[in-house]
Write a protein that holds these residues in place. Sequence first.
Motif, short mmCIF file in Angstrom:
data_model
loop_
_atom_site.label_atom_id
_atom_site.label_comp_id
_atom_site.label_asym_id
_atom_site.label_seq_id
_atom_site.Cartn_x
_atom_site.Cartn_y
_atom_site.Cartn_z
N LEU A 4 0.85 -1.18 0.00
CA LEU A 4 0.00 0.00 0.00
C LEU A 4 0.89 1.24 0.00
O LEU A 4 1.86 1.30 0.76
N PRO A 5 0.62 2.21 -0.86
CA PRO A 5 1.46 3.41 -0.86
C PRO A 5 1.48 4.07 0.53
O PRO A 5 0.44 4.27 1.15
N GLY A 6 2.66 4.37 0.99
CA GLY A 6 2.83 4.96 2.31
C GLY A 6 2.96 3.95 3.43
O GLY A 6 3.20 4.33 4.57
N GLY A 7 2.80 2.68 3.13
CA GLY A 7 2.87 1.65 4.16
C GLY A 7 4.25 1.56 4.80
O GLY A 7 4.37 1.39 6.02
N LEU A 8 5.28 1.69 3.99
CA LEU A 8 6.64 1.62 4.52
C LEU A 8 6.95 2.84 5.39
O LEU A 8 7.59 2.72 6.43
N ALA A 9 6.49 4.00 4.99
CA ALA A 9 6.67 5.21 5.81
C ALA A 9 5.91 5.08 7.13
O ALA A 9 6.40 5.50 8.19
N PHE A 10 4.73 4.49 7.07
CA PHE A 10 3.93 4.25 8.27
C PHE A 10 4.68 3.31 9.21
O PHE A 10 4.75 3.55 10.43
N ALA A 11 5.26 2.26 8.66
CA ALA A 11 6.03 1.31 9.48
C ALA A 11 7.25 1.99 10.07
O ALA A 11 7.58 1.77 11.25
N LEU A 12 7.94 2.80 9.29
CA LEU A 12 9.12 3.49 9.78
C LEU A 12 8.76 4.44 10.92
O LEU A 12 9.48 4.52 11.92
N GLY A 13 7.66 5.13 10.81
CA GLY A 13 7.20 6.00 11.89
C GLY A 13 6.90 5.24 13.16
O GLY A 13 7.26 5.67 14.27
N SER A 14 6.28 4.08 13.02
CA SER A 14 5.99 3.24 14.19
C SER A 14 7.27 2.73 14.83
O SER A 14 7.40 2.71 16.05
N LEU A 15 8.21 2.31 13.99
CA LEU A 15 9.50 1.83 14.51
C LEU A 15 10.27 2.93 15.23
O LEU A 15 10.89 2.69 16.27
N LEU A 16 10.23 4.14 14.68
CA LEU A 16 10.90 5.26 15.34
C LEU A 16 10.24 5.60 16.68
O LEU A 16 10.92 5.94 17.65
N GLY A 17 8.92 5.51 16.73
CA GLY A 17 8.22 5.73 17.99
C GLY A 17 8.60 4.70 19.03
O GLY A 17 8.82 5.03 20.21
N LEU A 18 8.70 3.44 18.62
CA LEU A 18 9.11 2.39 19.55
C LEU A 18 10.56 2.58 19.99
O LEU A 18 10.90 2.31 21.15
N GLN A 19 11.41 3.06 19.09
CA GLN A 19 12.81 3.32 19.45
C GLN A 19 12.90 4.44 20.49
O GLN A 19 13.65 4.35 21.46
N ALA A 20 12.14 5.49 20.29
CA ALA A 20 12.13 6.59 21.25
C ALA A 20 11.64 6.13 22.62
O ALA A 20 12.20 6.49 23.65
N LEU A 21 10.62 5.31 22.62
CA LEU A 21 10.11 4.78 23.90
C LEU A 21 11.11 3.83 24.55
O LEU A 21 11.21 3.77 25.78
#
Length: 114
Positions: free
Chosen positions: A56-73
Amino acid sequence: MLTAAALGMAGYGAYSIGWAILDLLRGARLEWWAELALVLFGLLLILSAAFVRVMLPGGLAFALGSLLGLQALAIHDAAHLTGQVALAPQIARGVFALALVLLAWQGSRAVRSD
């Protein structure tokens, strides 16, 4: 490759959710908002793993945002739980997240070129 990346992302999201729930059941060692954010970013990562898998277009960016949020936490949690932020676990977590993103990116390029 897309399937492996999606399964890795879904597993990472499920791990984050499970860790937060287990921490709450044992007696929360973190703030309530940090536990809730772990569950939220875990759910977002599981959802984005499905988006990555179907390209899905934007799916990889969505995943990257989630991964960055988990990294920050993860950095926040390490500071609260141990009183210091050890570099090795944070680097390992970041390398794992980067490997998942690169695997998904390469998989989507391979599918599009066929």
